[in-house]
Design a protein around this motif. Structure first.
Motif, short mmCIF file in Angstrom:
data_model
loop_
_atom_site.label_atom_id
_atom_site.label_comp_id
_atom_site.label_asym_id
_atom_site.label_seq_id
_atom_site.Cartn_x
_atom_site.Cartn_y
_atom_site.Cartn_z
N GLN A 97 0.85 -1.26 0.21
CA GLN A 97 0.07 0.05 -0.15
C GLN A 97 0.71 1.35 0.11
N VAL A 98 2.17 1.19 0.63
CA VAL A 98 2.83 2.52 0.89
C VAL A 98 3.54 2.64 -0.64
N GLU A 99 3.77 1.52 -1.53
CA GLU A 99 4.20 1.63 -2.67
C GLU A 99 3.21 2.15 -3.57
N PHE A 100 1.91 1.90 -3.48
CA PHE A 100 0.75 2.76 -4.07
C PHE A 100 0.53 3.88 -3.68
N HIS A 101 0.39 4.30 -2.54
CA HIS A 101 0.30 5.82 -2.29
C HIS A 101 1.38 6.85 -2.57
N SER A 102 2.68 5.96 -2.72
CA SER A 102 3.67 6.92 -2.97
C SER A 102 3.81 7.35 -4.49
N SER A 103 3.11 6.59 -5.32
CA SER A 103 3.37 7.09 -6.83
C SER A 103 2.66 8.24 -6.97
N VAL A 104 3.39 8.88 -8.11
CA VAL A 104 2.75 10.47 -8.52
C VAL A 104 2.46 10.04 -9.91
N LEU A 105 2.36 8.75 -10.53
CA LEU A 105 2.08 8.62 -11.90
C LEU A 105 0.74 8.67 -12.42
N PRO A 106 0.33 9.11 -13.62
CA PRO A 106 -0.98 9.27 -13.84
C PRO A 106 -1.86 8.07 -13.76
N LEU A 107 -1.31 7.00 -13.98
CA LEU A 107 -2.14 5.68 -13.52
C LEU A 107 -1.54 4.93 -12.60
N LYS A 108 -2.17 4.60 -11.80
CA LYS A 108 -1.96 3.56 -10.80
C LYS A 108 -2.84 2.17 -10.47
N ALA A 109 -2.64 1.10 -10.72
CA ALA A 109 -3.35 0.03 -10.44
C ALA A 109 -2.87 -0.78 -9.32
N PHE A 110 -3.71 -0.89 -8.62
CA PHE A 110 -3.59 -1.93 -7.32
C PHE A 110 -4.40 -3.40 -7.63
N LEU A 111 -3.82 -4.30 -8.07
CA LEU A 111 -4.28 -5.43 -8.59
C LEU A 111 -4.01 -6.26 -7.31
N GLY A 112 -5.25 -6.54 -6.54
CA GLY A 112 -5.02 -7.60 -5.49
C GLY A 112 -5.77 -8.70 -5.28
N GLY A 113 -5.50 -9.74 -4.72
CA GLY A 113 -6.34 -10.83 -4.34
C GLY A 113 -7.50 -10.27 -3.32
N ASN A 114 -8.70 -11.31 -3.24
CA ASN A 114 -9.66 -10.68 -2.15
C ASN A 114 -8.95 -10.65 -0.92
N ARG A 115 -9.45 -9.46 -0.21
CA ARG A 115 -9.02 -9.08 1.19
C ARG A 115 -7.43 -8.82 1.18
N SER A 116 -6.98 -8.41 0.12
CA SER A 116 -5.64 -7.86 -0.14
C SER A 116 -5.53 -6.33 0.47
N GLY A 117 -6.39 -5.59 0.73
CA GLY A 117 -6.31 -4.32 1.18
C GLY A 117 -6.29 -3.40 -0.12
N LYS A 118 -6.93 -3.71 -1.18
CA LYS A 118 -6.97 -2.99 -2.42
C LYS A 118 -8.01 -1.92 -2.30
#
Length: 508
Positions: free
Chosen positions: A45-66
């Motif tokens: 989640q830190v990796e995801f929040h840190s990005s400033v790119l114009p496209l962010k995809a958080f591909l997660g299994g169920n209950r992965s916190g996506k």
């Protein structure tokens, strides 16, 4: 969110219990006023929040916190910076007012049942217009307003496309994969602010547009200005191991892969499930071994894609695909020219330094290439011949051809060079069509999409490129097949026993 064990306080010395209880009560009071204090993102989640790119995809299994990661990222951008605890401030990339749209599959189950629940759980009441969610949310407009002017509106995949127009946005957040037309319309809303897209999803639609446009480029290191964060259930430290095992029990391998790991998989059934990049993909070759027999497969496909594959056969009976060509909207003449250029690229130098073009042993083409076009009175096979590419017709049975490809894959006698990336991608996406449940179901057949190079390869493999164990007579051939046979073998066509080429009796 932190979980507190009040029973643990009783294990402390009596002199410390009262102080610990008071501290806990104070912290719980602060959390009630500002739940963001309790958000401790796990590393993905830190990796995801840190990005400033114009496209962010958080591909997660169920209950992965996506979904939690997506909603928290939206809230971090929407609230005032002084509302954020120190550990979340590095993730704030927008200054309010921040205008966001959240798009989900449906309103009742997903939006009200999941999205609104997360917003109620995490949004600081002091930041909401009116001091609470019920006042901040306008049911008629389906819009949530903040005291600082930030807004979040809510739409679903069920709504008409014209509902996705309107005001400019800083962000469009898709909770689960949207239809491609909704995504395209959403991009238009981001132009004014140079906004971003968020995707928080479990990929349950198989090899969809997201696979083609986001996942596949990302796996190849070619996704421009985009981040894909792949999150497994196991990456979420707050999940119970027994519960995970119980939830995943009984799922198919494909569904388990998607629901646990967040990976794209086929649900209709891969056709070439034997294909393995580690086993069947080899480094690009520098030259074709002198004396090797070379066979080229052609799928004309002028309206969609003209596809050509180059293969050679090793003495050990292994067929190696060493080059490919995929052209869209080209004429037969243009395709023939491109084929000759690739033949020249693989040519060999003579003692004088001149390059002699590669001369394939034969070209095998889609059998429909013999069909006459009524407007011109000519066929694609005729056009190729006129442009110097003399072809023979491939086998017409799709199922039989697929079986021969599968047999070679299973025996590790079909290899693909790493430079043939389009063909490799088609191997991974090629699947059987999902049948209906009526008694009139057609025979099992592949999905006709992104398969042109595979078709060209199938024509080569179905032409039986291996040493025959017994002689066979030539079967009936049309004029173009006779010309191809005579040019390749130097023999005159006739109904008689002949010495066979190392390719076997391809017209039997």
């Amino acid at each position: 969110m932190f979980r507190f064990d009040r029973e643990a306080i009783k294990s402390l010395p009596e002199s410390q219990q009262a102080e610990a209880a008071a501290l806990l009560e104070s912290y719980e009071s602060q959390l009630k006023d500002n739940p963001l204090l309790g958000y401790r993102p796990h590393p993905k989640q830190v990796e995801f929040h840190s990005s400033v790119l114009p496209l962010k995809a958080f591909l997660g299994g169920n209950r992965s916190g996506k979904t939690t990661a997506g909603i928290l990222d939206d809230l971090i951008q929407a609230v005032d910076v002084d509302c954020l605890p120190a550990h979340l401030r590095p993730f704030k990339h927008y200054t309010p007012p921040f205008h966001c749209r959240i798009v989900a599959p449906d309103f009742t189950s997903t939006m009200e049942g999941v999205i609104f629940h997360k917003l109620r759980e995490w949004a600081p009441k002091s930041q909401l217009r009116g001091g609470r969610f019920d006042k901040a949310y306008d049911k008629a407009l389906r819009k949530m307003s903040f005291a600082n002017g930030s807004t979040i509106d809510f739409l679903t995949f069920e709504q008409d496309l014209d509902k996705f127009g309107g005001a400019a946005k800083h962000r469009i957040h898709y909770d689960e994969e949207p239809p491609a037309n909704i995504r395209r319309e959403g991009l238009m809303r981001l132009i004014d602010y140079g906004g971003d897209e968020l995707f928080t999803m479990t990929p349950l639609h198989g090899m969809s547009w997201m696979y083609d446009e986001i996942w596949e480029p990302w796996t190849r290191g070619k996704l421009e200005e985009g981040l894909v964060t792949l999150v497994d259930m196991d990456d979420n430290p707050y999940l119970d191991e027994k519960t995970k095992k119980r939830v995943l029990r009984g799922l198919s391998r494909e569904e388990r892969e998607a629901r646990k790991s967040g990976r794209f998989v086929h649900f209709a059934g891969m056709i070439y499930d034997e294909f393995n990049r580690n086993m069947h993909v080899i480094p690009e070759v520098r030259e074709v071994t002198p004396g090797s027999r070379v066979y080229v497969g052609i799928d004309p496909g002028m309206r969609h894609m003209a596809a050509v594959v180059w293969t050679y056969l090793t003495p050990e009976d292994t067929l190696v695909v060493f080059d490919e060509l995929a052209l869209q909207g080209h004429t037969v003449k243009q395709v023939a020219t491109a084929i000759k250029e690739i033949n020249m690229k693989w040519g060999q130098k003579t003692e004088t330094g001149a390059i002699v073009s590669l001369h394939p042993d034969w070209y095998v083409v889609d059998p429909s290439a013999r069909n006459i076009v009524h407007q011109t009175g000519r066929s694609d096979q005729m056009e190729f011949t006129d442009n110097g590419i003399v072809t023979i017709l491939g086998q017409n049975s799709v199922t039989a051809g697929i079986n021969r490809v599968k047999e070679r894959l299973q025996a590790n006698r079909l290899l693909v060079c790493a430079n043939c990336q389009t063909l490799i991608g088609q191997f991974r996406k090629y699947r059987w069509a999902t049948p209906t449940r009526s008694e009139d179901d057609p025979k099992e057949k592949p999905v006709k999409s992104d398969d042109h190079l595979l078709d060209a390869l199938r024509y080569v493999v179905a032409s039986r490129p291996y040493t025959p164990v017994e002689e066979e007579a030539w079967g009936p051939m049309n004029e173009f097949e006779k010309r191809a046979r005579e040019e390749l073998t130097g023999k005159t066509y006739g109904k008689r026993k002949v010495d066979k080429t190392p390719m076997g009796a391809i017209f039997a």
